[in-house]
Design an enzyme around this catalytic site. Structure first.
Site, PDB file in Angstrom:
ATOM      1  N   GLY A   1     108.982 -22.341  88.704  1.00 50.82           N
ATOM      2  CA  GLY A   1     108.877 -22.434  87.249  1.00 50.82           C
ATOM      3  C   GLY A   1     108.180 -21.234  86.627  1.00 50.82           C
ATOM      4  O   GLY A   1     107.617 -20.388  87.317  1.00 50.82           O
ATOM      5  N   ASP A   2     108.237 -21.157  85.329  1.00 50.60           N
ATOM      6  CA  ASP A   2     107.483 -20.176  84.529  1.00 50.60           C
ATOM      7  C   ASP A   2     107.584 -20.676  83.089  1.00 50.60           C
ATOM      8  O   ASP A   2     107.905 -21.864  82.875  1.00 50.60           O
ATOM      9  CB  ASP A   2     108.068 -18.762  84.691  1.00 50.60           C
ATOM     10  CG  ASP A   2     107.174 -17.675  84.081  1.00 50.60           C
ATOM     11  OD1 ASP A   2     106.127 -17.374  84.669  1.00 50.60           O
ATOM     12  OD2 ASP A   2     107.493 -17.143  82.993  1.00 50.60           O
TER      13      ASP A   2
ATOM     14  N   GLN B   1     104.864  -9.528  90.557  1.00 52.06           N
ATOM     15  CA  GLN B   1     104.938 -10.590  91.558  1.00 52.06           C
ATOM     16  C   GLN B   1     104.842 -10.036  92.991  1.00 52.06           C
ATOM     17  O   GLN B   1     104.305 -10.695  93.875  1.00 52.06           O
ATOM     18  CB  GLN B   1     106.260 -11.362  91.375  1.00 52.06           C
ATOM     19  CG  GLN B   1     106.309 -12.715  92.046  1.00 52.06           C
ATOM     20  CD  GLN B   1     105.633 -13.815  91.247  1.00 52.06           C
ATOM     21  OE1 GLN B   1     105.778 -13.868  90.036  1.00 52.06           O
ATOM     22  NE2 GLN B   1     104.893 -14.676  91.919  1.00 52.06           N
TER      23      GLN B   1
ATOM     24  N   ASN C   1     101.696 -25.365  80.952  1.00 54.05           N
ATOM     25  CA  ASN C   1     101.260 -25.765  82.289  1.00 54.05           C
ATOM     26  C   ASN C   1      99.962 -25.062  82.712  1.00 54.05           C
ATOM     27  O   ASN C   1      99.004 -25.713  83.150  1.00 54.05           O
ATOM     28  CB  ASN C   1     102.389 -25.462  83.296  1.00 54.05           C
ATOM     29  CG  ASN C   1     101.943 -25.642  84.723  1.00 54.05           C
ATOM     30  OD1 ASN C   1     101.540 -24.686  85.372  1.00 54.05           O
ATOM     31  ND2 ASN C   1     101.965 -26.871  85.206  1.00 54.05           N
TER      32      ASN C   1
ATOM     33  N   LYS D   1     111.825 -12.377  90.173  1.00 59.35           N
ATOM     34  CA  LYS D   1     111.693 -13.135  88.924  1.00 59.35           C
ATOM     35  C   LYS D   1     113.091 -13.345  88.362  1.00 59.35           C
ATOM     36  O   LYS D   1     113.994 -12.558  88.645  1.00 59.35           O
ATOM     37  CB  LYS D   1     110.847 -12.348  87.908  1.00 59.35           C
ATOM     38  CG  LYS D   1     110.217 -13.213  86.852  1.00 59.35           C
ATOM     39  CD  LYS D   1     108.965 -13.906  87.348  1.00 59.35           C
ATOM     40  CE  LYS D   1     108.438 -14.911  86.357  1.00 59.35           C
ATOM     41  NZ  LYS D   1     107.121 -15.430  86.750  1.00 59.35           N
TER      42      LYS D   1
ATOM     43  N   THR E   1      98.174 -23.236  89.303  1.00 59.65           N
ATOM     44  CA  THR E   1      97.870 -21.952  88.646  1.00 59.65           C
ATOM     45  C   THR E   1      96.577 -22.070  87.839  1.00 59.65           C
ATOM     46  O   THR E   1      95.666 -21.240  87.969  1.00 59.65           O
ATOM     47  CB  THR E   1      99.040 -21.513  87.739  1.00 59.65           C
ATOM     48  OG1 THR E   1     100.244 -21.570  88.487  1.00 59.65           O
ATOM     49  CG2 THR E   1      98.826 -20.111  87.208  1.00 59.65           C
TER      50      THR E   1
ATOM     51  N   SER F   1     103.085 -22.832  95.748  1.00 61.05           N
ATOM     52  CA  SER F   1     104.530 -22.809  95.990  1.00 61.05           C
ATOM     53  C   SER F   1     104.798 -22.460  97.456  1.00 61.05           C
ATOM     54  O   SER F   1     105.671 -23.044  98.103  1.00 61.05           O
ATOM     55  CB  SER F   1     105.219 -21.778  95.096  1.00 61.05           C
ATOM     56  OG  SER F   1     105.486 -22.325  93.830  1.00 61.05           O
TER      57      SER F   1
HETATM   58  P1  NDP Z   1     104.657 -22.973  79.516  1.00 61.15           P
HETATM   59  O1  NDP Z   1     106.041 -22.810  79.030  1.00 61.15           O
HETATM   60  O2  NDP Z   1     104.259 -24.238  80.156  1.00 61.15           O
HETATM   61  O3  NDP Z   1     103.625 -22.687  78.332  1.00 61.15           O
HETATM   62  C1  NDP Z   1     103.616 -21.473  77.655  1.00 61.15           C
HETATM   63  C2  NDP Z   1     102.576 -21.507  76.574  1.00 61.15           C
HETATM   64  O4  NDP Z   1     102.414 -20.193  76.041  1.00 61.15           O
HETATM   65  C3  NDP Z   1     102.951 -22.389  75.398  1.00 61.15           C
HETATM   66  O5  NDP Z   1     101.804 -22.917  74.818  1.00 61.15           O
HETATM   67  C4  NDP Z   1     103.649 -21.413  74.463  1.00 61.15           C
HETATM   68  O6  NDP Z   1     103.638 -21.788  73.102  1.00 61.15           O
HETATM   69  C5  NDP Z   1     102.804 -20.173  74.652  1.00 61.15           C
HETATM   70  N1  NDP Z   1     103.624 -18.987  74.390  1.00 61.15           N
HETATM   71  C6  NDP Z   1     104.772 -18.632  75.004  1.00 61.15           C
HETATM   72  N2  NDP Z   1     105.275 -17.507  74.464  1.00 61.15           N
HETATM   73  C7  NDP Z   1     104.411 -17.162  73.477  1.00 61.15           C
HETATM   74  C8  NDP Z   1     104.359 -16.104  72.571  1.00 61.15           C
HETATM   75  N3  NDP Z   1     105.314 -15.168  72.533  1.00 61.15           N
HETATM   76  N4  NDP Z   1     103.297 -16.058  71.719  1.00 61.15           N
HETATM   77  C9  NDP Z   1     102.324 -16.997  71.743  1.00 61.15           C
HETATM   78  N5  NDP Z   1     102.327 -18.049  72.602  1.00 61.15           N
HETATM   79  C10 NDP Z   1     103.345 -18.107  73.451  1.00 61.15           C
HETATM   80  O7  NDP Z   1     104.409 -21.721  80.501  1.00 61.15           O
HETATM   81  P2  NDP Z   1     103.300 -21.558  81.644  1.00 61.15           P
HETATM   82  O8  NDP Z   1     102.043 -22.230  81.241  1.00 61.15           O
HETATM   83  O9  NDP Z   1     103.935 -21.896  82.922  1.00 61.15           O
HETATM   84  O10 NDP Z   1     103.098 -19.970  81.640  1.00 61.15           O
HETATM   85  C11 NDP Z   1     102.116 -19.320  80.827  1.00 61.15           C
HETATM   86  C12 NDP Z   1     101.833 -17.925  81.400  1.00 61.15           C
HETATM   87  O11 NDP Z   1     101.359 -18.055  82.753  1.00 61.15           O
HETATM   88  C13 NDP Z   1     103.050 -16.995  81.490  1.00 61.15           C
HETATM   89  O12 NDP Z   1     102.603 -15.667  81.294  1.00 61.15           O
HETATM   90  C14 NDP Z   1     103.506 -17.162  82.936  1.00 61.15           C
HETATM   91  O13 NDP Z   1     104.250 -16.048  83.396  1.00 61.15           O
HETATM   92  C15 NDP Z   1     102.154 -17.260  83.630  1.00 61.15           C
HETATM   93  N6  NDP Z   1     102.164 -17.870  84.953  1.00 61.15           N
HETATM   94  C16 NDP Z   1     102.677 -19.127  85.146  1.00 61.15           C
HETATM   95  C17 NDP Z   1     102.635 -19.704  86.405  1.00 61.15           C
HETATM   96  C18 NDP Z   1     103.075 -21.105  86.642  1.00 61.15           C
HETATM   97  O14 NDP Z   1     102.860 -21.606  87.763  1.00 61.15           O
HETATM   98  N7  NDP Z   1     103.652 -21.806  85.682  1.00 61.15           N
HETATM   99  C19 NDP Z   1     102.147 -18.936  87.565  1.00 61.15           C
HETATM  100  C20 NDP Z   1     101.553 -17.683  87.244  1.00 61.15           C
HETATM  101  C21 NDP Z   1     101.598 -17.166  85.982  1.00 61.15           C
HETATM  102  P3  NDP Z   1     105.001 -22.195  72.368  1.00 61.15           P
HETATM  103  O15 NDP Z   1     105.257 -23.615  72.797  1.00 61.15           O
HETATM  104  O16 NDP Z   1     104.699 -22.036  70.930  1.00 61.15           O
HETATM  105  O17 NDP Z   1     106.056 -21.233  72.851  1.00 61.15           O
END
Ligand code: NDP
Length: 444
Positions: A165-166, A111, A240, A126, A209, A376
């Site tokens: 969020g994350d 980050q 997301n 974080k 994102t 953000s």
């Molecule tokens: P969400 O919680 O909205 O979605 C996460 C998604 O990833 C779900 O579909 C989830 O499936 C899947 N997932 C999570 N863990 C695992 C795993 N161990 N194996 C396989 N699938 C997995 O999170 P976001 O969309 O916000 O975040 C996704 C990624 O993007 C992360 O790496 C986050 O750090 C990164 N990110 C997010 C930002 C944001 O603004 N939200 C900004 C920048 C980066 P399931 O429901 O089965 O767990």
């Protein structure tokens, strides 16, 4: 590589059992040698690398909460305030059973450089908990979020540390945390981003994102005389980032054929219907295999990842290390020409090497997914100004920021004789800004 290796060895020695953190440091350190060797004496005397890998502060705490059957549960809560050289701490809160200190340190470290690339004044942080919101009632999630904030509020504030969020932390969780912060402090301030529109949130923050990943892909392809239109895109995840990444690719004329969750992936030859995914994930909080209840012609593959399909562009948007060497080789074999990372560190180091060896265009997450933290930052600006900008205004700024990140990455790579190496370009550009600020501020 003397100084860089020395500090990396120290990181591994002094932070045992934190493999993801080691990996993130290794990825950055393996590419900043050109700038470190130019300034080695200065950096060494100032202990710059030793300081940059050590969080300024780690807060860890107990999070007790009561479920709907009156049973008490205890989770671990953390906030890693990694680096405030260029601005107040900024970074998301992850709620997932896999969360531990090492994972949050890797995310906080990434980050720092991501935030530097955005051009906005934000330091790196974080936080999170090993709490799993999946399968919990709204009231259980609320009680957890309130308990989490009962401790966290002491360490955050609109000018000190602004969480977001994350994974596992969306609008619902941010709302509960914001409410509790307000109750505890009596302050109505922009202490969290990703807030709802009726209480200080920014238009286009939920989209930011994923949209940013799409804008970045368009810039990269434009740079090689191509475009996104007509390309087959594979996306992993269905949260997301994945949802709005799919939406932007679709708007840009591409065909998104996959989304996934941790149980399997969906393939839709007619193009993934984003509204269906939103309904499953955001409204019903269901599983991605439910897609077949809406689109009978789609296919669902349990316990497999989208990378087995024929694709032009891969956008991993789920989690760290979801693409290893085997899947990277499959991507190459199946036609992938561009990888843009929506998730943080989704490719492990072996997978990155496969991309390099095969000359696949590869944009790392700290550049490609920086759109979220950028908006953000824009939410913080609007909160300070007590104003709300229109969707178009925020989206245009987001697009400009992504274009500017692409320029910084490519120009920095060229400056150091590494044309086309986006990893080196992103790491050196982010590092340079933070290092310059740290040196100017003395030993602190
Ligand atoms: P969400 O919680 O909205 O979605 C996460 C998604 O990833 C779900 O579909 C989830 O499936 C899947 N997932 C999570 N863990 C695992 C795993 N161990 N194996 C396989 N699938 C997995 O999170 P976001 O969309 O916000 O975040 C996704 C990624 O993007 C992360 O790496 C986050 O750090 C990164 N990110 C997010 C930002 C944001 O603004 N939200 C900004 C920048 C980066 P399931 O429901 O089965 O767990």
């Amino acid at each position: 590589m003397g100084y860089v290796n020395e500090v990396f060895d120290k990181v591994v020695r002094e932070n045992p059992n934190e493999p993801e953190f080691h990996q993130a440091v290794k990825e950055v350190f393996s590419t900043i040698e050109p700038i470190v060797s130019k300034n080695e004496k200065l950096y060494k005397e100032a202990g710059l690398l030793e300081r940059i890998v050590e969080p300024e502060r780690i807060v860890s705490f107990r999070v007790p909460w009561v479920d709907d059957k009156n049973q008490v549960h205890v989770n671990k809560g953390y906030r890693i305030q990694f680096n405030s050289a260029i601005g107040p701490y900024k970074g998301g809160i992850r709620l997932h059973p896999s969360v531990n200190q090492g994972i949050l340190k890797f995310l906080g470290f990434e980050q720092i450089f991501k935030n530097a690339l955005t051009g906005l004044p934000m330091g790196g942080a974080k936080g999170g908990s090993n709490f799993d919101p999946k399968g919990k009632s709204d009231n259980e999630v609320m009680r957890f979020c309130q308990s989490f904030m009962n401790e966290l509020y002491k360490y955050i504030g609109k000018d000190t540390d602004i969480p977001a969020g994350d994974i596992g932390t969306g609008g619902r969780e941010i709302g509960y945390m914001f409410g509790q912060y307000k109750k505890l402090t009596g302050l109505y301030e922009g202490v969290l981003t990703g807030k709802g529109l009726t209480y200080g949130g920014s238009l286009a923050r939920p989209e930011a994102t994923g949209f940013g990943v799409g804008y970045m892909a368009a810039e990269i392809l434009n740079g090689v005389g191509s475009d996104v239109s007509g390309k087959r895109v594979g996306i992993s995840g269905s949260g997301n980032v994945a949802i709005y990444c799919a939406k932007k690719f679709e708007e840009l004329g591409a065909k998104v054929v996959t989304v996934s969750d941790s149980n399997g992936y969906v393939y839709d030859e007619n193009g993934i219907n984003v509204d269906v995914v939103k309904d499953i994930k955001e409204v019903k909080r269901g599983r991605i295999k439910d897609y077949l209840n809406y689109v009978k012609t789609a296919k669902y593959v349990e316990n497999e990842k989208p990378w087995v399909e024929t694709l032009d562009i891969a956008a991993p948007c789920a989690t760290q290390n979801e693409v290893d060497e085997k899947y990277a080789k499959l991507m190459v074999k199946n036609g992938v020409k561009l990888v843009v990372e929506g998730a943080n560190m989704p490719l492990n180091i072996d997978a990155i090497n496969v991309m390099k060896e095969n000359k696949v265009l590869y944009m790392p997450g700290k550049a490609a997914n920086a759109g979220g933290v950028s908006v953000s930052g824009l939410e913080m600006s609007q909160n300070s100004l007590r104003l709300s900008w229109t969707f178009e205004e925020v989206d245009n700024r987001l697009k400009d920021i992504m274009i500017n990140i692409y320029k910084q990455v490519t120009e920095t790579a060229e400056e150091f004789g590494l044309k086309g190496d986006f990893v080196a370009g992103a790491n050196i550009a982010g590092f340079k800004k933070v290092a310059t600020a740290m040196l100017a501020q003395g030993i602190c």
